[in-house]
Design a protein around this motif. Structure first.
Motif, short mmCIF file in Angstrom:
data_model
loop_
_atom_site.label_atom_id
_atom_site.label_comp_id
_atom_site.label_asym_id
_atom_site.label_seq_id
_atom_site.Cartn_x
_atom_site.Cartn_y
_atom_site.Cartn_z
N SER A 41 0.86 -1.19 0.00
CA SER A 41 0.00 0.00 0.00
C SER A 41 0.89 1.23 0.00
CB SER A 41 -0.92 0.02 1.22
OG SER A 41 -1.73 -1.15 1.27
N PRO A 42 1.48 1.58 -1.14
CA PRO A 42 2.45 2.68 -1.17
C PRO A 42 1.87 4.01 -0.77
CG PRO A 42 1.84 2.03 -3.39
CD PRO A 42 1.25 1.00 -2.48
N TRP A 43 0.55 4.20 -0.92
CA TRP A 43 -0.04 5.49 -0.57
C TRP A 43 0.01 5.77 0.92
CZ3 TRP A 43 -2.53 1.44 -2.94
CH2 TRP A 43 -3.32 0.62 -2.12
N GLU A 44 0.30 4.72 1.70
CA GLU A 44 0.43 4.91 3.13
C GLU A 44 1.80 5.47 3.50
OE1 GLU A 44 -0.41 1.20 4.96
OE2 GLU A 44 -2.51 1.13 4.29
N LEU A 83 4.69 10.90 -6.73
CA LEU A 83 3.77 10.87 -7.87
C LEU A 83 3.61 12.26 -8.49
CD1 LEU A 83 1.85 9.28 -9.63
CD2 LEU A 83 0.06 9.60 -7.89
N THR A 84 3.56 13.28 -7.64
CA THR A 84 3.45 14.65 -8.15
C THR A 84 4.69 15.04 -8.94
OG1 THR A 84 2.09 15.25 -6.23
CG2 THR A 84 3.06 17.05 -7.52
N ARG A 85 5.86 14.70 -8.40
CA ARG A 85 7.12 15.05 -9.07
C ARG A 85 7.26 14.30 -10.39
NH1 ARG A 85 11.38 17.45 -6.23
NH2 ARG A 85 12.65 18.66 -7.65
N ALA A 86 6.89 13.02 -10.40
CA ALA A 86 6.98 12.23 -11.63
C ALA A 86 6.06 12.79 -12.70
CB ALA A 86 6.64 10.78 -11.33
N THR A 87 4.87 13.21 -12.31
CA THR A 87 3.93 13.79 -13.28
C THR A 87 4.44 15.14 -13.78
OG1 THR A 87 2.11 12.71 -12.11
CG2 THR A 87 1.55 14.45 -13.67
N PHE A 138 2.24 3.87 -13.64
CA PHE A 138 2.41 2.70 -12.78
C PHE A 138 1.81 2.93 -11.40
CE2 PHE A 138 4.90 0.48 -9.54
CZ PHE A 138 4.76 -0.83 -9.94
N PHE A 139 2.10 4.07 -10.80
CA PHE A 139 1.60 4.31 -9.45
C PHE A 139 0.14 4.73 -9.44
CE2 PHE A 139 6.18 4.58 -8.63
CZ PHE A 139 6.26 3.73 -7.53
N LEU A 183 -3.08 2.56 -7.36
CA LEU A 183 -4.16 3.10 -6.53
C LEU A 183 -5.47 2.35 -6.73
CD1 LEU A 183 -3.48 6.93 -6.86
CD2 LEU A 183 -3.24 5.55 -4.80
N SER A 184 -5.48 1.39 -7.64
CA SER A 184 -6.69 0.57 -7.80
C SER A 184 -6.96 -0.26 -6.55
CB SER A 184 -6.52 -0.36 -9.01
OG SER A 184 -5.41 -1.24 -8.82
N GLY A 185 -5.95 -0.41 -5.69
CA GLY A 185 -6.14 -1.14 -4.44
C GLY A 185 -6.48 -0.23 -3.28
N HIS A 186 -6.66 1.04 -3.53
CA HIS A 186 -7.01 1.99 -2.46
C HIS A 186 -8.44 1.75 -2.02
CE1 HIS A 186 -7.59 5.86 -0.40
NE2 HIS A 186 -6.24 5.93 -0.36
N ARG A 187 -8.70 1.98 -0.73
CA ARG A 187 -10.04 1.70 -0.19
C ARG A 187 -11.09 2.68 -0.69
NH1 ARG A 187 -11.52 4.91 4.11
NH2 ARG A 187 -9.88 6.20 5.07
N SER A 188 -10.67 3.86 -1.23
CA SER A 188 -11.63 4.84 -1.73
C SER A 188 -11.97 4.51 -3.18
CB SER A 188 -11.06 6.25 -1.63
OG SER A 188 -11.89 7.17 -2.29
N GLU A 189 -13.26 4.18 -3.40
CA GLU A 189 -13.68 3.87 -4.77
C GLU A 189 -13.58 5.11 -5.66
OE1 GLU A 189 -17.54 2.23 -4.70
OE2 GLU A 189 -16.97 0.43 -3.57
#
Length: 709
Positions: free
Chosen positions: A202-205, A213-217, A227-228, A232-238
């Motif tokens: 869960s990298p978002w943690e 992610l902001t810097r890469a974008t 990739f990142f 986020l498809s595994g994030h609990r927020s739909e």
């Protein structure tokens, strides 16, 4: 060291008491070396000194200091290898200008100039990689660190991006090229950060996830961003899952100029892509406030910043860059990729000026100041900062800027900007006398001032013509054999290459003077002839003739035989130069032949040569007395009469002229040389010797009369 304080070791006076020198009646002086740009600092008596303050015989030290550090082995390699590119660039300019005054407009020439500039960039990159290798080093510590060459790399490559685009792309948008330059030289985010986050379930943690992610974008690293976003498809927020899937598609489909044949098509695709970004903004605004935080971070705010960047909102780009610790360069590059996708090179200074108001550059960082000036379209300022960073950089940038008309090429009352930086670099090279060939190459590429400085440097290059053994070289023996080799050959060739005839002649005169001191009179005459230095030729001949006085007839004949071949060459190559000096050379050769005949006991021919020199008016009057004294042995030869009656009368006539003129006060014109052959003698003793000649002639005439009866 300040401008008026010298920190010397060991100190001349105690610390903080420079006035003690003045009290001692002394002052500090400095003298520049004629060999390089080093200084000799020494103490001398002050003009207002009161005598007796210091003992008159007291020794004072001399301090030697170089204005610049002598280039080390790795720096010397960098200097010599980049000279090849510099020479190719000079040749391009010279040939192109000769063919067409409007040569810079040629696409072919611009292509070659760009290639040569990229050659500089590639070579600096190689030096940076080499200098970044870990220690220990077999060739000792580096004079310039790897970070120094990295700075040169970033500056020169930025110059190519901004001022030497591919022909036909001068008016193309520059944003993507700037971003590529930024990603190559200032890598952010780091690969290690990406590897760390990708290994998490869960990298978002992780607190660095959204920053990465902001810097890469922002940097246009679409593969890492996609990739990142997909993770986020595994994030609990739909809501975030859906938005992330859409964001991955949007980031992956961002139009790139290089993928379009026409800029118009790129602009159309960019507008349609921006509409998709606006749509995701609408979707985000519909998410309730209480659903925008996942307990670790406010993902909505983070994603909103990324969307704001994609929307091209300049204030968000600048704010996010500040929060990420980025500087003004990243803002400008992102501006051309997201805010104004059609940003031209000529429009970049306006953007830079707006950004620098809030994010000024670091004035203590010369690399950053060079970048600032190049972005802002101020090439003159860029050269000034580049000179503080490395004079190599300012010299080679200025060399390219001038034909591109980025700086003035004319300066009626002062040195042109390009020449100023080239000459400053040449002065740095002058710190190492062994680099004289490279130094003059740069000097001669400048105007009249550079040519004059190059001439002065060439005539001071040590020629190494003395007979001291030269290590690692067999040139000394070849020079003695009459071949122009080694340093002297290189100096002559350089003069020929750059058509510096006056300098070449001066060098030949210096070589001749050195060879005279070494008693290599044959080569000395050759170099005087090459320099058309007829007065110098006369001095060499006088020196050869002095060998008769100093060492005697045998040594004189040996030395004079060395200059005999030069007489024929002079007659063939310089027929109009047969003046008094060449006439003196002719006498020295013929007089040496006379002495050699005497040594070989070929007395009949010796007598004939002696009279012939008088009759042909070859012998100077100052040597008549010496020659007449040489004739005594021939006149007294018992086996035969070696002179005819007319020849003996010729000798008697010369003797009478000497005696008559000497009695009239002109003895110095006739007797000085003969007097020098008599230890402690003067004109009186010389006349006494001439009485011996008179007696020998009287006996000769008596014998002749008896034999005729």
């Amino acid at each position: 060291m300040s401008a008026d304080v010298f920190n010397l070791t060991p100190p001349l006076v105690p610390a903080g008491k420079p006035g003690d020198l003045l009290l001692a009646g002394q002052s500090l002086c400095a003298s520049l070396s004629p060999l390089d740009n080093s200084l000799a600092v020494f103490v001398t008596h002050a003009a207002s000194a009161q005598p007796g303050r210091r003992p008159p015989g007291e020794e004072q030290p001399i301090y030697f200091s170089g204005i610049d550090a002598v280039p080390s082995s790795e720096r010397r390699l960098f200097i010599t290898d980049t000279l090849v590119i510099f020479a190719a660039f000079q040749n391009l300019i010279k040939t192109s200008r000769a063919r067409d005054p409007a040569w810079i407009q040629s696409e072919q020439n611009l292509t070659v100039m760009r290639k040569l500039a990229i050659d500089y960039v590639n070579f600096i990159k190689e030096c940076w990689i080499h200098a970044s290798q870990p220690a220990p080093r077999p060739d000792g510590p580096l004079q310039f660190s790897g970070d120094h060459y990295r700075s040169l790399y970033t500056c020169f490559s930025l110059f190519v991006v901004l001022y030497l685009p591919e022909p036909g792309y001068e008016e193309a948008p520059v944003g993507e090229e700037l971003m590529e330059w930024l990603n190559i030289h200032f890598i952010e985010p780091s690969t290690e950060e990406g590897d760390h986050l990708s290994s998490l379930k869960s990298p978002w943690e992780d607190e660095s996830f959204w920053t990465y992610l902001t810097r890469a974008t922002l940097r246009g690293l679409s593969k890492a961003s996609v990739f990142f976003f997909k993770m986020l498809s595994g994030h609990r927020s739909e809501d975030l899952q859906q938005l992330a899937e859409t964001m991955a598609s949007i980031v992956d489909s961002q139009p790139r100029l290089q993928n379009f044949a026409a800029e118009r098509d790129f602009a159309y695709a960019s507008r349609r892509w921006k509409e998709k970004v606006k749509a995701i903004r609408v979707d985000m605004d519909q998410i309730p406030e209480d659903e925008r935080d996942d307990g670790f971070d406010n993902w909505w705010d983070r994603l909103s910043d990324i969307v704001g960047i994609l929307e091209g909102r300049g204030e968000i780009v600048q704010r996010v860059c500040g929060e990420l610790g980025a500087d003004w360069k990243e803002v400008c590059a992102a501006w051309g990729v997201f805010v104004d996708t059609r940003l031209r090179r000529q429009d970049l200074p306006d953007v830079v000026g707006r950004v620098l108001d809030d994010m000024p550059p670091d004035p203590t960082n010369f690399e950053d100041m060079v970048h600032t000036a190049l972005f802002a379209g101020k090439p003159v300022d860029a050269l000034l900062h580049a000179s503080s960073l490395d004079r190599w950089l300012s010299a080679h940038l200025a060399d390219i800027m001038e034909p591109l008309t980025l700086i003035d090429s004319t300066a009626p009352d002062e040195i042109a900007i390009r020449d100023q930086h080239i000459l400053a670099y040449a002065e740095y090279l002058h710190s190492d006398p062994a680099l004289w060939r490279i130094t003059v190459d740069y000097m001669y590429s400048c105007g009249d001032v550079g040519k004059e400085r190059g001439d002065e440097l060439l005539i001071r290059v040590p020629l190494r013509l003395d007979k001291t053994p030269i290590s690692h070289s067999g040139d000394e023996g070849k020079i003695r054999a009459g071949n122009i080799v080694g340093v002297l050959r290189d100096v002559n060739q350089t003069c020929f290459d750059y058509r510096r005839e006056a300098a070449r002649r001066t060098v030949c005169r210096i070589a001749a003077q050195t060879l005279v001191r070494e008693k290599d009179y044959g080569l000395a005459v050759s170099y005087c002839s090459s320099a058309e230095d007829w007065q110098g030729l006369g001095r060499v001949v006088d020196q050869v003739l002095d060998e008769y006085i100093i060492s005697g007839p045998t040594s004189f004949a040996h030395y004079a035989s060395d200059i005999a071949p030069s007489l024929q060459n002079l007659s063939a190559q310089h027929p109009s130069s047969q003046g008094v000096f060449v006439h003196r050379l002719m006498f020295a050769v013929r007089y040496s032949n006379f002495q050699q005949l005497r040594v070989k006991h070929d007395l009949q021919n010796a007598a004939l040569d002696l009279v012939a020199m008088f009759r042909d008016d070859v012998a100077p009057k100052s040597w008549w007395a010496v020659m007449l004294y040489d004739a005594v042995d021939l006149l007294q030869h018992r086996s035969a009469l070696l002179f005819s009656a007319s020849a003996a009368a010729e000798l008697l006539g010369k003797l009478e002229e000497i005696c008559t003129r000497s009695s009239q006060g002109s003895g110095g014109d006739y007797l000085d040389i003969l007097a020098r052959t008599i230890r402690g003698g003067g004109h009186k003793e010389a006349l006494a010797r001439l009485n011996t000649v008179r007696l020998a002639l009287a006996r000769y005439f008596a014998r002749s009369a008896v034999l005729s009866v």
